[in-house]
Design a protein around this motif. Sequence first.
Motif, PDB file in Angstrom:
ATOM      1  N   ASP A 197       0.808  -1.221   0.000  1.00  0.00           N
ATOM      2  CA  ASP A 197       0.000   0.000   0.000  1.00  0.00           C
ATOM      3  C   ASP A 197       0.842   1.273   0.000  1.00  0.00           C
ATOM      4  N   THR A 198       1.938   1.284   0.735  1.00  0.00           N
ATOM      5  CA  THR A 198       2.808   2.468   0.777  1.00  0.00           C
ATOM      6  C   THR A 198       4.211   2.165   0.278  1.00  0.00           C
ATOM      7  N   LEU A 199       4.362   1.038  -0.411  1.00  0.00           N
ATOM      8  CA  LEU A 199       5.685   0.628  -0.881  1.00  0.00           C
ATOM      9  C   LEU A 199       6.335   1.691  -1.765  1.00  0.00           C
ATOM     10  N   GLU A 200       5.559   2.313  -2.638  1.00  0.00           N
ATOM     11  CA  GLU A 200       6.148   3.291  -3.563  1.00  0.00           C
ATOM     12  C   GLU A 200       6.671   4.526  -2.830  1.00  0.00           C
ATOM     13  N   GLU A 201       6.025   4.887  -1.710  1.00  0.00           N
ATOM     14  CA  GLU A 201       6.488   6.042  -0.951  1.00  0.00           C
ATOM     15  C   GLU A 201       7.785   5.742  -0.202  1.00  0.00           C
ATOM     16  N   THR A 202       7.843   4.577   0.446  1.00  0.00           N
ATOM     17  CA  THR A 202       9.079   4.185   1.119  1.00  0.00           C
ATOM     18  C   THR A 202      10.212   4.040   0.114  1.00  0.00           C
ATOM     19  N   ALA A 203       9.920   3.436  -1.030  1.00  0.00           N
ATOM     20  CA  ALA A 203      10.954   3.242  -2.052  1.00  0.00           C
ATOM     21  C   ALA A 203      11.512   4.575  -2.523  1.00  0.00           C
ATOM     22  N   TYR A 204      10.637   5.557  -2.742  1.00  0.00           N
ATOM     23  CA  TYR A 204      11.097   6.869  -3.217  1.00  0.00           C
ATOM     24  C   TYR A 204      11.876   7.605  -2.129  1.00  0.00           C
ATOM     25  N   PHE A 205      11.416   7.521  -0.886  1.00  0.00           N
ATOM     26  CA  PHE A 205      12.149   8.117   0.230  1.00  0.00           C
ATOM     27  C   PHE A 205      13.571   7.552   0.296  1.00  0.00           C
ATOM     28  N   LEU A 206      13.699   6.231   0.194  1.00  0.00           N
ATOM     29  CA  LEU A 206      15.021   5.607   0.228  1.00  0.00           C
ATOM     30  C   LEU A 206      15.845   5.982  -0.999  1.00  0.00           C
ATOM     31  N   ASN A 207      15.188   6.083  -2.134  1.00  0.00           N
ATOM     32  CA  ASN A 207      15.864   6.474  -3.373  1.00  0.00           C
ATOM     33  C   ASN A 207      16.547   7.832  -3.236  1.00  0.00           C
ATOM     34  N   LEU A 208      15.948   8.709  -2.426  1.00  0.00           N
ATOM     35  CA  LEU A 208      16.474  10.061  -2.237  1.00  0.00           C
ATOM     36  C   LEU A 208      17.507  10.157  -1.112  1.00  0.00           C
ATOM     37  N   THR A 209      17.592   9.146  -0.247  1.00  0.00           N
ATOM     38  CA  THR A 209      18.376   9.307   0.977  1.00  0.00           C
ATOM     39  C   THR A 209      19.437   8.244   1.232  1.00  0.00           C
ATOM     40  N   ILE A 210      19.555   7.255   0.358  1.00  0.00           N
ATOM     41  CA  ILE A 210      20.565   6.207   0.542  1.00  0.00           C
ATOM     42  C   ILE A 210      21.933   6.719   0.091  1.00  0.00           C
ATOM     43  N   SER A 232      24.650   4.903  -0.954  1.00  0.00           N
ATOM     44  CA  SER A 232      25.443   3.844  -1.589  1.00  0.00           C
ATOM     45  C   SER A 232      24.899   3.574  -2.987  1.00  0.00           C
ATOM     46  N   SER A 233      25.783   3.090  -3.853  1.00  0.00           N
ATOM     47  CA  SER A 233      25.355   2.693  -5.194  1.00  0.00           C
ATOM     48  C   SER A 233      25.029   1.199  -5.256  1.00  0.00           C
ATOM     49  N   LYS A 234      25.209   0.477  -4.137  1.00  0.00           N
ATOM     50  CA  LYS A 234      24.872  -0.951  -4.113  1.00  0.00           C
ATOM     51  C   LYS A 234      23.358  -1.127  -4.277  1.00  0.00           C
ATOM     52  N   PRO A 235      22.932  -2.266  -4.792  1.00  0.00           N
ATOM     53  CA  PRO A 235      21.495  -2.471  -5.040  1.00  0.00           C
ATOM     54  C   PRO A 235      20.663  -2.475  -3.754  1.00  0.00           C
ATOM     55  N   VAL A 236      19.551  -1.759  -3.810  1.00  0.00           N
ATOM     56  CA  VAL A 236      18.527  -1.796  -2.762  1.00  0.00           C
ATOM     57  C   VAL A 236      17.208  -2.113  -3.460  1.00  0.00           C
ATOM     58  N   VAL A 237      16.566  -3.202  -3.048  1.00  0.00           N
ATOM     59  CA  VAL A 237      15.374  -3.697  -3.742  1.00  0.00           C
ATOM     60  C   VAL A 237      14.228  -3.835  -2.751  1.00  0.00           C
ATOM     61  N   LEU A 238      13.080  -3.245  -3.069  1.00  0.00           N
ATOM     62  CA  LEU A 238      11.874  -3.448  -2.270  1.00  0.00           C
ATOM     63  C   LEU A 238      10.988  -4.465  -2.960  1.00  0.00           C
ATOM     64  N   VAL A 239      10.374  -5.318  -2.157  1.00  0.00           N
ATOM     65  CA  VAL A 239       9.544  -6.385  -2.705  1.00  0.00           C
ATOM     66  C   VAL A 239       8.329  -6.579  -1.812  1.00  0.00           C
ATOM     67  N   GLY A 240       7.227  -6.973  -2.408  1.00  0.00           N
ATOM     68  CA  GLY A 240       6.012  -7.227  -1.643  1.00  0.00           C
ATOM     69  C   GLY A 240       5.221  -8.357  -2.269  1.00  0.00           C
ATOM     70  N   ALA A 241       3.966  -8.457  -1.885  1.00  0.00           N
ATOM     71  CA  ALA A 241       3.098  -9.500  -2.427  1.00  0.00           C
ATOM     72  C   ALA A 241       1.664  -9.002  -2.429  1.00  0.00           C
ATOM     73  N   MET A 242       0.862  -9.558  -3.303  1.00  0.00           N
ATOM     74  CA  MET A 242      -0.555  -9.221  -3.368  1.00  0.00           C
ATOM     75  C   MET A 242      -1.427 -10.296  -2.716  1.00  0.00           C
ATOM     76  N   ARG A 243      -0.816 -11.453  -2.429  1.00  0.00           N
ATOM     77  CA  ARG A 243      -1.529 -12.519  -1.729  1.00  0.00           C
ATOM     78  C   ARG A 243      -0.773 -12.857  -0.455  1.00  0.00           C
ATOM     79  N   PRO A 244      -1.474 -13.188   0.622  1.00  0.00           N
ATOM     80  CA  PRO A 244      -0.784 -13.519   1.870  1.00  0.00           C
ATOM     81  C   PRO A 244       0.051 -14.787   1.731  1.00  0.00           C
TER      82      PRO A 244
END
Length: 330
Positions: free
Chosen positions: A95-108, A110-122
Amino acid sequence: MYKKKIMLLGTGGTIAGKAVNSVETAMYEAGQINIKDLIREIPVLESIAQIECEQVCNIDSADITLEIMVELRNKINKYLSREDIKGIVVAHGTDTLEETAYFLNLTITSSKPVVLVGAMRPATAFSADGIMNMINAIYVAISEHSINKGVLVVMNDRIYAAREVSKTHTTGLDAFTSLELGSLGNVNGEGVNFYQQSLRKHTLESCFSKIDLKNSFPIVDVVYCVAGMSYRTIELFIKNGSQGIVIAGFGNGNINSKFKEKLKNAVKTGTVIVMSSRVASGEIVAGQAAKETGIICAGNLNPQKARILLILALATNKNLNEIQEIFATH
């Protein structure tokens, strides 16, 4: 064979959710399974990478706060400073994954990979998509091709840039997309394929990457425009201390003609106004009138991401010209 080490951070969400039975995909409780228990159910991960885990929180992502985003940012920066950690995967509610991802995109920092992942089914559902999404996210996190791509989101076999991705479906497995620019690439088995990348400033190039973030932020609110709306919502926000307001305007950032003079006065009295759009895709083109009144143009950022960027800008005491430049480059 040498396997790269990644850090897996759990925050809860549907990917860690439980339902009363395995056919229930709508009525469930998010954030019920610890991240260590979750990956224990995916033994194939041991053959892909060395994995360390930490549970940051275990909640529905509707309850994610800026304070939790700061905590995540600080932990990610700390772990990426370790030479042995080659990437980060954050399991997050959608639900708020895109906001957290963008916040981290602006504040990390390091150039190392940071990946957010979720699911639509429990996790308890038949054909739970979180398992495959997690496997794909780890492949992306250990890929050399993911370095210096900014924060990434991996869902449904596709790789998205944090800045451009949005949740566009309430329940479907293909809930995430980048309507205007498309995905950056895909994951096909062990293959991580990139075809484009985001050119806006992120991570090390962002003007927010090295700032000392506190757990106190300026108040920024979002006003959603509808036909025949009253101005009282904006007046209440300003009265109650809003330092910035993002307007989810009509079409190309249009607003009720009665509000234009009032927004101009709000800017004069110190409230920063950012014009975004309630339309799902496209870019706001700033008119001369808006420029003259000091209203900031959000470009193609949606209202929720424009709010994140404005909060960071105001937290670092940027003036109107600097804020407009930030929106044009980040």
